[in-house]
Scaffold this active site. Structure first.
Site, PDB file in Angstrom:
ATOM      1  N   LEU A  69     -82.240  13.520 -33.129  1.00 25.02           N
ATOM      2  CA  LEU A  69     -80.883  12.885 -32.990  1.00 25.02           C
ATOM      3  C   LEU A  69     -80.587  11.961 -34.088  1.00 25.02           C
ATOM      4  CD1 LEU A  69     -81.243  12.253 -28.917  1.00 25.02           C
ATOM      5  CD2 LEU A  69     -80.072  14.122 -30.348  1.00 25.02           C
ATOM      6  N   GLY A  70     -81.398  11.173 -34.589  1.00 31.57           N
ATOM      7  CA  GLY A  70     -81.124  10.113 -35.546  1.00 31.57           C
ATOM      8  C   GLY A  70     -82.195   9.333 -35.814  1.00 31.57           C
ATOM      9  N   PHE A  71     -82.178   8.482 -36.577  1.00 32.22           N
ATOM     10  CA  PHE A  71     -83.069   7.546 -37.241  1.00 32.22           C
ATOM     11  C   PHE A  71     -82.756   6.140 -37.661  1.00 32.22           C
ATOM     12  CE2 PHE A  71     -81.325   9.516 -40.999  1.00 32.22           C
ATOM     13  CZ  PHE A  71     -81.301   8.507 -41.978  1.00 32.22           C
ATOM     14  N   GLY A  72     -83.642   5.177 -37.600  1.00 35.01           N
ATOM     15  CA  GLY A  72     -83.400   3.922 -38.172  1.00 35.01           C
ATOM     16  C   GLY A  72     -84.602   3.283 -38.849  1.00 35.01           C
TER      17      GLY A  72
ATOM     18  N   GLY B 232     -88.014   2.519 -39.708  1.00 36.29           N
ATOM     19  CA  GLY B 232     -89.311   2.721 -39.403  1.00 36.29           C
ATOM     20  C   GLY B 232     -89.238   3.512 -38.103  1.00 36.29           C
TER      21      GLY B 232
ATOM     22  N   SER C 244     -87.518   6.980 -35.495  1.00 38.22           N
ATOM     23  CA  SER C 244     -86.826   7.935 -35.206  1.00 38.22           C
ATOM     24  C   SER C 244     -86.376   8.323 -33.694  1.00 38.22           C
ATOM     25  CB  SER C 244     -87.367   9.435 -35.896  1.00 38.22           C
ATOM     26  OG  SER C 244     -87.553   9.432 -37.417  1.00 38.22           O
ATOM     27  N   VAL C 245     -85.300   8.946 -33.610  1.00 43.60           N
ATOM     28  CA  VAL C 245     -85.101   9.416 -32.238  1.00 43.60           C
ATOM     29  C   VAL C 245     -84.503  10.669 -32.076  1.00 43.60           C
ATOM     30  CG1 VAL C 245     -83.138   8.714 -30.365  1.00 43.60           C
ATOM     31  CG2 VAL C 245     -83.627   7.051 -32.064  1.00 43.60           C
TER      32      VAL C 245
ATOM     33  N   LYS D 127     -87.531   7.216 -28.824  1.00 47.48           N
ATOM     34  CA  LYS D 127     -87.718   6.531 -29.934  1.00 47.48           C
ATOM     35  C   LYS D 127     -88.993   6.499 -30.239  1.00 47.48           C
ATOM     36  CE  LYS D 127     -84.868   2.919 -30.927  1.00 47.48           C
ATOM     37  NZ  LYS D 127     -84.535   1.547 -30.966  1.00 47.48           N
TER      38      LYS D 127
ATOM     39  N   ASP E 158     -78.368  -7.684 -33.223  1.00 47.90           N
ATOM     40  CA  ASP E 158     -78.205  -6.751 -34.408  1.00 47.90           C
ATOM     41  C   ASP E 158     -76.887  -5.771 -34.068  1.00 47.90           C
ATOM     42  OD1 ASP E 158     -78.575  -5.340 -36.635  1.00 47.90           O
ATOM     43  OD2 ASP E 158     -80.217  -4.085 -35.952  1.00 47.90           O
TER      44      ASP E 158
END
Length: 330
Positions: free
Chosen positions: A37-40, A42, A44-45, A63, A166
């Protein structure tokens, strides 16, 4: 509003066990078997579909720590994910993403499972809109996002005594046509005292650079709930400009087909602008945006004392759909 018109360690294995023990056994597939679905940073989702034995269950967003992290950063991200799980498990609010489980996947990586209803991040929607129409989100949509985000922040600040730490468009998830709006990623949250101040000497404000307020950039800056309010204001700015704060690309008169070169980026101007209020091109916004602009401006005052609290933002936005009358002294 007065002032608004003037704005021109425990053992890691033991710690993990204490969290996992309270979670029922959940079988999380390895990453290749789930849709990303996505990443940030460090992590990934992934989308985890749950329909065992023909039963239909709501899917989860999972996550996971990236397997590509080296050992040092993996330890940092594991602690952050563990902290996020512990915090999220104790939160219950319609504008905060819901906790589902914290466990290990079949590949041994730590996983935090959260509710998922087909949401996209606000940042994804901003990028999509930038590619499509290139026009700001409607003022009514911006104010709706503002109200729901402010409700989530009010809950964190007042009821849970937590600073999110954040806030940005990437940490807001949207379902459908802005049907639901939820804050996510509480992994760097910090405790607030009775004065809404971060006083723990071990606490470190993480944030994300373009959204950081001035006090978070100062060596001995005092961090309060108003740090979230500043980043909240910049998130509204993102919806009006479809840009990342302070990351100025070449001027409009540059050929649209020209490739942006990293050497064109003005580091000095960028760092000088951090913690300040970015400008808005008023020619692109009609009178319907006045309330959103006022809210953005008061939330991004340099002095934290001149920013409203999340509770006051909610109160003002709920009064007949108006956001005028915000006082900077709350």
């Amino acid at each position: 509003m007065e002032g608004i018109n003037n704005f021109k360690t425990p053992n890691k294995s033991e710690k993990r066990k204490s969290v996992l023990c309270s979670t029922p056994c959940v079988n999380i597939p390895a990453s290749p078997f789930m849709q990303k679905l996505g990443f940030g940073t460090g992590v990934s989702v992934y989308l985890m579909k749950r329909s065992p034995r023909g039963l239909s269950h709501s899917p989860w967003a999972v996550k996971k720590i990236s397997l590509l992290c080296d050992d040092h950063y993996r330890t940092v991200y594991q602690k952050r994910l563990t902290d996020e799980a512990k915090i999220l498990k104790n939160l219950n609010h319609p504008n905060i993403i819901g906790y589902r489980a914290f466990t290990e996947a079949s590949d041994g990586s730590l996983c935090l499972a959260m509710e998922y209803g087909g949401e996209k991040s606000l940042n994804d929607l901003i990028e999509e809109r930038n590619k499509d129409s290139g026009s700001p989100f409607p003022a009514a949509v911006i104010l709706r996002v503002a109200l729901h985000m402010a409700r989530g922040l009010k809950y964190l600040h007042q009821e849970k005594k937590l600073l999110h730490g954040d806030i940005k468009s990437s940490n807001v998830v949207i379902k459908g046509d802005f049907e639901t709006i939820k804050i996510c990623d509480v992994g760097v949250s910090l405790p607030l005292d009775e004065n809404m101040t971060v006083t723990d000497p071990e606490a470190c404000y993480i944030g994300t650079e373009p959204w950081k307020p001035k006090e978070a950039l100062e060596e001995n800056g005092i961090i309060t709930d108003k740090a979230d309010v500043f980043a909240f204001g910049l998130t509204l700015w993102e919806m009006m400009t479809l840009c990342i704060p302070h990351v100025n690309l070449p001027d409009d008169d540059v050929d649209e087909d020209a490739t942006f070169d990293e050497s064109d980026f003005d580091d000095e101007a960028y760092y000088a602008a951090l913690g300040t209020r970015p400008s808005i091109n008023m020619e692109e916004l009609d009178d319907s945006y006045q309330k959103a602009i006022e809210l953005f401006c008061v939330c991004t005052n340099e002095d934290p004392k001149d920013r409203p609290s999340a509770a006051h933002i909610v109160e003002a936005l709920e009064l007949d759909g108006q956001c005028c009358g915000l006082s900077s002294k709350h």
